[in-house]
Design an enzyme around this catalytic site. Structure first.
Site, PDB file in Angstrom:
ATOM      1  N   PHE A 156     -28.299 105.661  45.630  1.00 37.79           N
ATOM      2  CA  PHE A 156     -27.466 106.701  45.006  1.00 37.79           C
ATOM      3  C   PHE A 156     -26.555 106.159  43.915  1.00 37.79           C
ATOM      4  O   PHE A 156     -26.074 106.903  43.069  1.00 37.79           O
ATOM      5  CB  PHE A 156     -26.597 107.395  46.080  1.00 37.79           C
ATOM      6  N   LYS A 180     -39.171 107.574  43.555  1.00 34.85           N
ATOM      7  CA  LYS A 180     -38.551 108.334  44.663  1.00 34.85           C
ATOM      8  C   LYS A 180     -37.052 108.067  44.554  1.00 34.85           C
ATOM      9  O   LYS A 180     -36.546 107.074  45.049  1.00 34.85           O
ATOM     10  CB  LYS A 180     -39.111 107.840  46.005  1.00 34.85           C
ATOM     11  N   GLU A 183     -32.053 110.879  47.542  1.00 31.80           N
ATOM     12  CA  GLU A 183     -31.926 112.326  47.780  1.00 31.80           C
ATOM     13  C   GLU A 183     -30.472 112.779  47.592  1.00 31.80           C
ATOM     14  O   GLU A 183     -30.195 113.973  47.478  1.00 31.80           O
ATOM     15  CB  GLU A 183     -32.452 112.697  49.173  1.00 31.80           C
ATOM     16  N   SER A 233     -29.858  99.677  50.723  1.00 33.72           N
ATOM     17  CA  SER A 233     -29.135  98.901  51.737  1.00 33.72           C
ATOM     18  C   SER A 233     -30.058  97.852  52.368  1.00 33.72           C
ATOM     19  O   SER A 233     -31.283  97.986  52.336  1.00 33.72           O
ATOM     20  CB  SER A 233     -28.630  99.853  52.823  1.00 33.72           C
ATOM     21  N   CYS A 288     -23.437  96.978  43.964  1.00 34.97           N
ATOM     22  CA  CYS A 288     -23.811  95.820  44.779  1.00 34.97           C
ATOM     23  C   CYS A 288     -23.243  94.529  44.207  1.00 34.97           C
ATOM     24  O   CYS A 288     -23.284  93.502  44.860  1.00 34.97           O
ATOM     25  CB  CYS A 288     -25.325  95.718  44.874  1.00 34.97           C
ATOM     26  N   GLU A 382     -20.590  94.934  54.604  1.00 36.39           N
ATOM     27  CA  GLU A 382     -20.550  95.606  53.307  1.00 36.39           C
ATOM     28  C   GLU A 382     -19.786  96.921  53.498  1.00 36.39           C
ATOM     29  O   GLU A 382     -20.161  97.743  54.333  1.00 36.39           O
ATOM     30  CB  GLU A 382     -21.964  95.904  52.799  1.00 36.39           C
TER      31      GLU A 382
HETATM   32  P1  NAD Z   1     -30.042 103.439  51.202  1.00 30.61           P
HETATM   33  O1  NAD Z   1     -30.697 102.220  51.710  1.00 30.61           O
HETATM   34  O2  NAD Z   1     -29.413 104.372  52.165  1.00 30.61           O
HETATM   35  O3  NAD Z   1     -31.081 104.323  50.355  1.00 30.61           O
HETATM   36  C1  NAD Z   1     -31.925 103.743  49.388  1.00 30.61           C
HETATM   37  C2  NAD Z   1     -33.250 104.498  49.389  1.00 30.61           C
HETATM   38  O4  NAD Z   1     -33.851 104.355  50.673  1.00 30.61           O
HETATM   39  C3  NAD Z   1     -33.086 105.981  49.119  1.00 30.61           C
HETATM   40  O5  NAD Z   1     -34.065 106.391  48.202  1.00 30.61           O
HETATM   41  C4  NAD Z   1     -33.281 106.624  50.494  1.00 30.61           C
HETATM   42  O6  NAD Z   1     -33.933 107.866  50.437  1.00 30.61           O
HETATM   43  C5  NAD Z   1     -34.161 105.629  51.227  1.00 30.61           C
HETATM   44  N1  NAD Z   1     -33.883 105.570  52.675  1.00 30.61           N
HETATM   45  C6  NAD Z   1     -32.688 105.729  53.293  1.00 30.61           C
HETATM   46  N2  NAD Z   1     -32.832 105.562  54.632  1.00 30.61           N
HETATM   47  C7  NAD Z   1     -34.129 105.293  54.854  1.00 30.61           C
HETATM   48  C8  NAD Z   1     -34.901 104.997  56.035  1.00 30.61           C
HETATM   49  N3  NAD Z   1     -34.347 104.974  57.236  1.00 30.61           N
HETATM   50  N4  NAD Z   1     -36.220 104.749  55.889  1.00 30.61           N
HETATM   51  C9  NAD Z   1     -36.804 104.766  54.673  1.00 30.61           C
HETATM   52  N5  NAD Z   1     -36.117 105.044  53.531  1.00 30.61           N
HETATM   53  C10 NAD Z   1     -34.807 105.295  53.617  1.00 30.61           C
HETATM   54  O7  NAD Z   1     -28.972 102.959  50.091  1.00 30.61           O
HETATM   55  P2  NAD Z   1     -27.864 103.833  49.358  1.00 30.61           P
HETATM   56  O8  NAD Z   1     -26.791 104.174  50.334  1.00 30.61           O
HETATM   57  O9  NAD Z   1     -28.503 104.923  48.595  1.00 30.61           O
HETATM   58  O10 NAD Z   1     -27.316 102.780  48.292  1.00 30.61           O
HETATM   59  C11 NAD Z   1     -26.301 101.861  48.568  1.00 30.61           C
HETATM   60  C12 NAD Z   1     -26.863 100.523  48.993  1.00 30.61           C
HETATM   61  O11 NAD Z   1     -27.719 100.025  47.976  1.00 30.61           O
HETATM   62  C13 NAD Z   1     -25.788  99.458  49.174  1.00 30.61           C
HETATM   63  O12 NAD Z   1     -26.096  98.719  50.319  1.00 30.61           O
HETATM   64  C14 NAD Z   1     -25.896  98.617  47.926  1.00 30.61           C
HETATM   65  O13 NAD Z   1     -25.445  97.283  48.071  1.00 30.61           O
HETATM   66  C15 NAD Z   1     -27.371  98.669  47.697  1.00 30.61           C
HETATM   67  N6  NAD Z   1     -27.699  98.332  46.319  1.00 30.61           N
HETATM   68  C16 NAD Z   1     -28.220  97.106  46.089  1.00 30.61           C
HETATM   69  C17 NAD Z   1     -28.505  96.719  44.800  1.00 30.61           C
HETATM   70  C18 NAD Z   1     -29.069  95.359  44.528  1.00 30.61           C
HETATM   71  O14 NAD Z   1     -29.450  95.118  43.395  1.00 30.61           O
HETATM   72  N7  NAD Z   1     -29.147  94.467  45.478  1.00 30.61           N
HETATM   73  C19 NAD Z   1     -28.261  97.594  43.727  1.00 30.61           C
HETATM   74  C20 NAD Z   1     -27.747  98.865  44.010  1.00 30.61           C
HETATM   75  C21 NAD Z   1     -27.459  99.220  45.317  1.00 30.61           C
END
Ligand code: NAD
Length: 491
Positions: A156, A180, A183, A233, A288, A382
C-alpha cells in the site's frame, strides 16, 4: 487523455486486454481515504478465473511484443515518461487520496518511479549480448530473452512508485506484466494502465487484476506466470517466496525492515538531527527505508535534543500525512502505550499532536521513545509509523552488535565526520543499503534496490541492473559453419 481525479469509479475495474473491465466477483472491499476515513470506492476481489483470462490474453500478446526489437519496444517508455510528467499533479493527488501522503511526498514518489521508466528506456544499451570465437571456426554468443508472462504484487505504501520498480523494465525486456496492486490502494494502478495504453503499449501487455490473498496465491500457482516480483511485509514475502519456489518459479520477494541509524559523537549536529527527523517522519514512517531505531552513542545528547525540537515542527495534518488504516493506527498507538507502561521515556508524544488532522483521519504525530531496552518490542518489531525508538549504546561495537543481531537487513546508516568510522560501518553493518550521513539511503538507478535477510527473499535486487537478469533468461549459442569451399573443415 489525462488523469481525472474527479471521476473515480464507484467500483475499481480490472485492466485486461487494453481496457477497463468490471470484475464479476461479488466480493469487494471499501477503498478508504486515510485522511478522512471516507469510503471513496470499492475494490473487487477478483476470481482466479479472471486471472486466468488475463494470463491467457497476456500469453498471446507477449509473443508479438517479444518479436519487436528492444530499440522499438522502449519507445513506448519515452512516451510514457512524458505522460507521467504531464500528469504529475493529478497522479500525486490520487496517491495522496488513496495513501494519505502529503502532496509533496506523492509527487516525489511518482518522480522516483519516473527514474525507473528512464532506466527502462536505456535497455538497448544495457542488454547487449556477448560474442567470442572460442575455437577456430566456432563461435559462442549469449543474449537475453524475455521469460514470458510475469507478475508483480505490491504494497500500500507507494501505490504508483513500487509497481514502477517492476513493470517498465519487465515490459521493456519483452515480457507481459500482470500487476496485483494492494487492495488498500488500488486507484493509481488503473491510471498507470490508461497512460501506458496512451503511450502505445499493445493490448494485453500490461494487466491489472485486483484482489487479495486469493489472487496472490493464484499468481504463485499459475503455470503460465514464469516470474513473480513481490514487495510487502516479511510474513507475506516469505509465503510468496516459498509458494513460488515450490512451483519452480523465479521469485524476488522484498519484505519489511527495521532500520538502524547510528549517531557518533563527532556527527554534525544540525545536519544529523534534521536528516533523522526527515527519515523517521517522512511518509508518516510508512516506508521500508525509514529510520525506526536511532542508536545514540555517549556524547550525543545534544543531537537527540535537537531531533526532538525539530520533530515538533512536523505536524500531523500540516506537513505529515495520516496512517493508512484504523487498524494500523490502533496497532501503532498500542506499541506506544505499552512502551510507556514499560517505563520507556516518551520524549515526544504524537498521540497528543493531532488537532490539525482532518476529522475521521488516522492521525498520529511524530513520536520519540528514548532509552528503549534493545530487546523491547519497539526496538525489535517493524512499527511502520512516524515513531523513533532510541537505544543508548556506549560505543560503535555495541551499536553494530544491536544492528547486526536484528533479523532484517534493509537499510542502516551512520552519522559521522570521520571517514575511517564510516568505512568500518559500511563494511560491518548487516544491511543491503547503507547510508553515510543519509537516513534514507535509497540507491538510485542504475544502482539496484534491495535488502538482505528477512528484508529480501530470493536472489538479487528488484530494480537496476540486477533486475534485468531477473526479467530475462540468458541464452548461450554455439555455432560452427563450414569454411567456404572446404566443406566441413573442422572435422
Ligand atoms: P502486505 O504484505 O500486507 O501486502 C503486500 C501484498 O501482499 C498486497 O498486495 C496484499 O494484497 C498481499 N497480501 C497480504 N496478505 C497476504 C496473504 N496472507 N497472502 C498472500 N498475499 C497477501 O504489505 P503492506 O502492509 O501492503 O505494505 C507494508 C509492508 O511492505 C511493510 O512491511 C514494508 O516494510 C514493506 N515494504 C517493503 C519494501 C522493500 O523494498 N523491502 C518496500 C515497500 C514496502
Amino acid at each position: 487523455m489525462s488523469v481525472d481525479i474527479a471521476s473515480i469509479p464507484a467500483v475499481v475495474p480490472n485492466w485486461i486486454d487494453g481496457a477497463a473491465v468490471n470484475s464479476s466477483s461479488g466480493r469487494k472491499l471499501p477503498v478508504i481515504a486515510p485522511a478522512t476515513g471516507e469510503v471513496k470506492a470499492e475494490v473487487p476481489l477478483s476470481t482466479s478465473a479472471e486471472l486466468d483470462q488475463a494470463v491467457e490474453i497476456a500469453k498471446k500478446a507477449q509473443r508479438d511484443w517479444a518479436a519487436i526489437p528492444v530499440k522499438d519496444r522502449v519507445q513506448v517508455f519515452f512516451r510514457y515518461k512524458a505522460l507521467l510528467e504531464e500528469n504529475l499533479d493529478a497522479l500525486a493527488e490520487l496517491v495522496t487520496l488513496e495513501n494519505g501522503k502529503t502532496i509533496a511526498e506523492s509527487k516525489g514518489s511518482v518522480l522516483r518511479g519516473v527514474e525507473c521508466v528512464e532506466f527502462a528506456t536505456s535497455l538497448p544499451q544495457l542488454i547487449l549480448g556477448q560474442n567470442l570465437e572460442v575455437g577456430r571456426g566456432i563461435e559462442c554468443k549469449s543474449f537475453r530473452q524475455p521469460v514470458g508472462v510475469v507478475a508483480g504484487i505490491t504494497p500500500f505504501n507507494f501505490p504508483a512508485m513500487v509497481p514502477m520498480w517492476m513493470y517498465p523494465l519487465a515490459i521493456a525486456c519483452g515480457n507481459a506484466f500482470i500487476l496485483k496492486p494492494s487492495e488498500i490502494t488500488p486507484l493509481s494502478a488503473i491510471e498507470s494502465a490508461k497512460l501506458l495504453e496512451e503511450a502505445g503499449l499493445p493490448k494485453g501487455i500490461f494487466s491489472v487484476v485486483n484482489g487479495d490473498r486469493e489472487i496472490v496465491e493464484a499468481i504463485c500457482d499459475h503455470k503460465d506466470i514464469k516470474s513473480v516480483g513481490f514487495v510487502g511485509s516479511t510474513k507475506v514475502a516469505k509465503l510468496v517466496y516459498e509458494r513460488c519456489a515450490s512451483k519452480g518459479k523465479r521469485v524476488r520477494a522484498l519484505g519489511g525492515a527495521k532500520n538502524h541509524l547510528v549517531i557518533m559523537p563527532d556527527a554534525d549536529p544540525e545536519m544529523t538531527a534534521s536528516n533523522i527527523v526527515a527519515s523517521f517522519s517522512g511518509c508518516a514512517g510508512q516506508r521500508c527505508m525509514a529510520a525506526s531505531v536511532v542508536i545514540a552513542l555517549e556524547g550525543t545528547d545534544h543531537i537527540i535534543e535537537r531531533v526532538r525540537e525539530l520533530s515538533e515542527g512536523v505536524v500531523a495534518g500540516k506537513n505529515l500525512g495520516p496512517l493508512i488504516t484504523k487498524e494500523a493506527h490502533e496497532r501503532i498507538t498500542g506499541y506506544i502505550d505499552r512502551a510507556e507502561q514499560n517505563g520507556v521515556k516518551i520524549l515526544l508524544d504524537g498521540r497528543k499532536n493531532i488537532e490539525h488532522g482532518t476529522p475521521g483521519g488516522y492521525w498520529l504525530g511524530p513520536t520519540i521513545m528514548d532509552h528503549c531496552p534493545p530487546d523491547h518490542e519497539v526496538s525489535c518489531n517493524e512499527i511502520f509509523g512516524p515513531t523513533l525508538s532510541i537505544i543508548r549504546a556506549k560505543d560503535l561495537d555495541a551499536a553494530l552488535e544491536i544492528e547486526n543481531t536484528n533479523p532484517y537487513g534493509n537499510a542502516a546508516a551512520i552519522y559521522t565526520t570521520d571517514g575511517g568510522t564510516a568505512q568500518h560501518f559500511m563494511e560491518s553493518a548487516n544491511a543491503g543499503m547503507i547510508g553515510v550521513n543519509i537516513g534514507v539511503p535509497v540507491p538510485r538507478e542504475p544502482f539496484p534496490f534491495g535488502g538482505l535477510f528477512d528484508s529480501n527473499f530470493g536472489d538479487g535486487d528488484i530494480t537496476g541492473n540486477g533486475a534485468i537478469e531477473f526479467w530475462t533468461s540468458h541464452k548461450k549459442v554455439t555455432t560452427k559453419w563450414a569454411e567456404r569451399g572446404r566443406g566441413n573443415w573442422m572435422s
